[in-house]
Design a protein around this motif. Sequence first.
Motif, PDB file in Angstrom:
ATOM      1  N   ILE A 157       0.844  -1.187   0.000  1.00  0.00           N
ATOM      2  CA  ILE A 157       0.000   0.000   0.000  1.00  0.00           C
ATOM      3  C   ILE A 157       0.886   1.247   0.000  1.00  0.00           C
ATOM      4  O   ILE A 157       2.087   1.150   0.267  1.00  0.00           O
ATOM      5  CB  ILE A 157      -0.942   0.058   1.235  1.00  0.00           C
ATOM      6  N   ASP A 158       0.287   2.377  -0.319  1.00  0.00           N
ATOM      7  CA  ASP A 158       0.918   3.672  -0.072  1.00  0.00           C
ATOM      8  C   ASP A 158       0.008   4.365   0.932  1.00  0.00           C
ATOM      9  O   ASP A 158      -1.036   4.906   0.570  1.00  0.00           O
ATOM     10  CB  ASP A 158       1.025   4.466  -1.383  1.00  0.00           C
ATOM     11  N   MET A 159       0.411   4.280   2.185  1.00  0.00           N
ATOM     12  CA  MET A 159      -0.481   4.709   3.258  1.00  0.00           C
ATOM     13  C   MET A 159      -0.803   6.200   3.177  1.00  0.00           C
ATOM     14  O   MET A 159      -1.952   6.608   3.354  1.00  0.00           O
ATOM     15  CB  MET A 159       0.171   4.374   4.599  1.00  0.00           C
ATOM     16  N   ALA A 160       0.221   7.017   2.917  1.00  0.00           N
ATOM     17  CA  ALA A 160       0.008   8.465   2.895  1.00  0.00           C
ATOM     18  C   ALA A 160      -0.937   8.867   1.763  1.00  0.00           C
ATOM     19  O   ALA A 160      -1.776   9.755   1.925  1.00  0.00           O
ATOM     20  CB  ALA A 160       1.347   9.184   2.748  1.00  0.00           C
ATOM     21  N   ALA A 161      -0.823   8.186   0.620  1.00  0.00           N
ATOM     22  CA  ALA A 161      -1.668   8.518  -0.532  1.00  0.00           C
ATOM     23  C   ALA A 161      -3.032   7.839  -0.448  1.00  0.00           C
ATOM     24  O   ALA A 161      -3.934   8.158  -1.223  1.00  0.00           O
ATOM     25  CB  ALA A 161      -0.954   8.110  -1.822  1.00  0.00           C
ATOM     26  N   GLY A 162      -3.168   6.867   0.454  1.00  0.00           N
ATOM     27  CA  GLY A 162      -4.438   6.140   0.553  1.00  0.00           C
ATOM     28  C   GLY A 162      -4.669   5.201  -0.616  1.00  0.00           C
ATOM     29  O   GLY A 162      -5.803   4.938  -1.004  1.00  0.00           O
ATOM     30  N   VAL A 163      -3.555   4.685  -1.165  1.00  0.00           N
ATOM     31  CA  VAL A 163      -3.635   3.835  -2.370  1.00  0.00           C
ATOM     32  C   VAL A 163      -3.204   2.412  -2.034  1.00  0.00           C
ATOM     33  O   VAL A 163      -2.229   2.200  -1.315  1.00  0.00           O
ATOM     34  CB  VAL A 163      -2.718   4.405  -3.484  1.00  0.00           C
ATOM     35  N   VAL A 198       4.640  -0.693  14.484  1.00  0.00           N
ATOM     36  CA  VAL A 198       5.480   0.054  13.547  1.00  0.00           C
ATOM     37  C   VAL A 198       4.829   0.045  12.162  1.00  0.00           C
ATOM     38  O   VAL A 198       4.452  -1.007  11.652  1.00  0.00           O
ATOM     39  CB  VAL A 198       6.887  -0.584  13.474  1.00  0.00           C
ATOM     40  N   VAL A 199       4.700   1.236  11.589  1.00  0.00           N
ATOM     41  CA  VAL A 199       4.018   1.371  10.306  1.00  0.00           C
ATOM     42  C   VAL A 199       5.024   1.458   9.154  1.00  0.00           C
ATOM     43  O   VAL A 199       4.808   0.897   8.085  1.00  0.00           O
ATOM     44  CB  VAL A 199       3.115   2.629  10.347  1.00  0.00           C
ATOM     45  N   GLY A 200       6.132   2.149   9.384  1.00  0.00           N
ATOM     46  CA  GLY A 200       7.150   2.294   8.337  1.00  0.00           C
ATOM     47  C   GLY A 200       6.915   3.510   7.469  1.00  0.00           C
ATOM     48  O   GLY A 200       5.904   4.196   7.586  1.00  0.00           O
ATOM     49  N   ARG A 201       7.863   3.743   6.564  1.00  0.00           N
ATOM     50  CA  ARG A 201       7.833   4.955   5.739  1.00  0.00           C
ATOM     51  C   ARG A 201       6.607   4.999   4.832  1.00  0.00           C
ATOM     52  O   ARG A 201       5.971   6.032   4.677  1.00  0.00           O
ATOM     53  CB  ARG A 201       9.122   5.014   4.894  1.00  0.00           C
ATOM     54  N   THR A 202       6.270   3.869   4.210  1.00  0.00           N
ATOM     55  CA  THR A 202       5.151   3.852   3.255  1.00  0.00           C
ATOM     56  C   THR A 202       3.936   3.104   3.784  1.00  0.00           C
ATOM     57  O   THR A 202       2.924   2.990   3.104  1.00  0.00           O
ATOM     58  CB  THR A 202       5.586   3.184   1.934  1.00  0.00           C
ATOM     59  N   GLY A 203       4.077   2.534   5.003  1.00  0.00           N
ATOM     60  CA  GLY A 203       2.953   1.791   5.577  1.00  0.00           C
ATOM     61  C   GLY A 203       3.087   0.289   5.483  1.00  0.00           C
ATOM     62  O   GLY A 203       2.153  -0.430   5.819  1.00  0.00           O
ATOM     63  N   ASN A 204       4.242  -0.201   5.016  1.00  0.00           N
ATOM     64  CA  ASN A 204       4.389  -1.636   4.751  1.00  0.00           C
ATOM     65  C   ASN A 204       5.340  -2.355   5.709  1.00  0.00           C
ATOM     66  O   ASN A 204       5.802  -3.466   5.416  1.00  0.00           O
ATOM     67  CB  ASN A 204       4.855  -1.839   3.303  1.00  0.00           C
TER      68      ASN A 204
END
Length: 296
Positions: free
Chosen positions: A65-71, A144-150
């Motif tokens: 996923i791209d957590m910040a983009a919601g994708v 822990v979520v990480g930089r991109t959510g992964n």
Amino acid sequence: MTALALEIGPTRFAASRVAQDVEADDVRQVPIPADGAWDRCLALLKEVAEGREITALGIACAGPIDMAAGVVAPAEIAEWRTGFAIVAAAEAAFPGASVYLAVDGVCLALAERNIGAAKEAMDALALTVSDRIRGGITVGGFVVVGRTGNAGNIGHVLVPGYDEPCACGSRGCLEAVAGGAAAVRWAQDRGWGGASVDELVAAARVKDEIAAAALGRAGTALGLAIVSTAALLDLDLAVVGGTMAAAGPALWEPLSAAVAAHAQLSYLPGLRVVPSTLGELGGLAGAGLLALTPRR
Ligand SMILES: [Zn+2]
């Protein structure tokens, strides 16, 4: 106030209303359709909402996923493989609702930390081993979520001694050895006649030699990945769930042996590896916790 949890993939959509926890009786599931995936999700969410206004939605999705983009871009859903803006789609469908997205492994770690076997553990690894492997980590009490959510994607750490090609494009990943789909393929290549992880686990339980060897191999690889992660993060606990984990000694004995053999540093023998108590609901329960975030 109606909060909903949605879990996406790898083979099904699952949804539930959430009050405190996800209750198994309230969960509805549908297989992922060949197309029209988002319409199917919406229909499922409206079904579980039963006409109530949706105020919060937590989404657990198979990665990446791209957590910040919601994708989201799960490999299993062809029409979303190159990216689907699920948060924007959900916000448009439910105006005014708070929408939260996390990868399924992070949701699993949240659930284990809050309501599962890792409740007392400040530093823990949570993983499910079914067809695929998903994982999430808690460090210092925080998931822990990480930089991109992964973060926590233990299915793609490399396991020494193995070189199988992985669906991600690399070789020797944990999932390519110990994931249920990989273990089934390995057994079939050696003459085993079954087709699914459930059948493989059942065969290993009645001591089918090839099935037991496939589970043994998976257990060893899991043990190596777990003890490596524990060495890196100084873990207290690893919680293992999923279809493969239900195999009993065929998986757990080689797993424990691999952990014991490699837990040589002074801080590692305290590592506990235990089965999950959340069954198949870990990811969805974590999505429910996301949905309840503002009220907690
Ligand atoms: Zn991989």
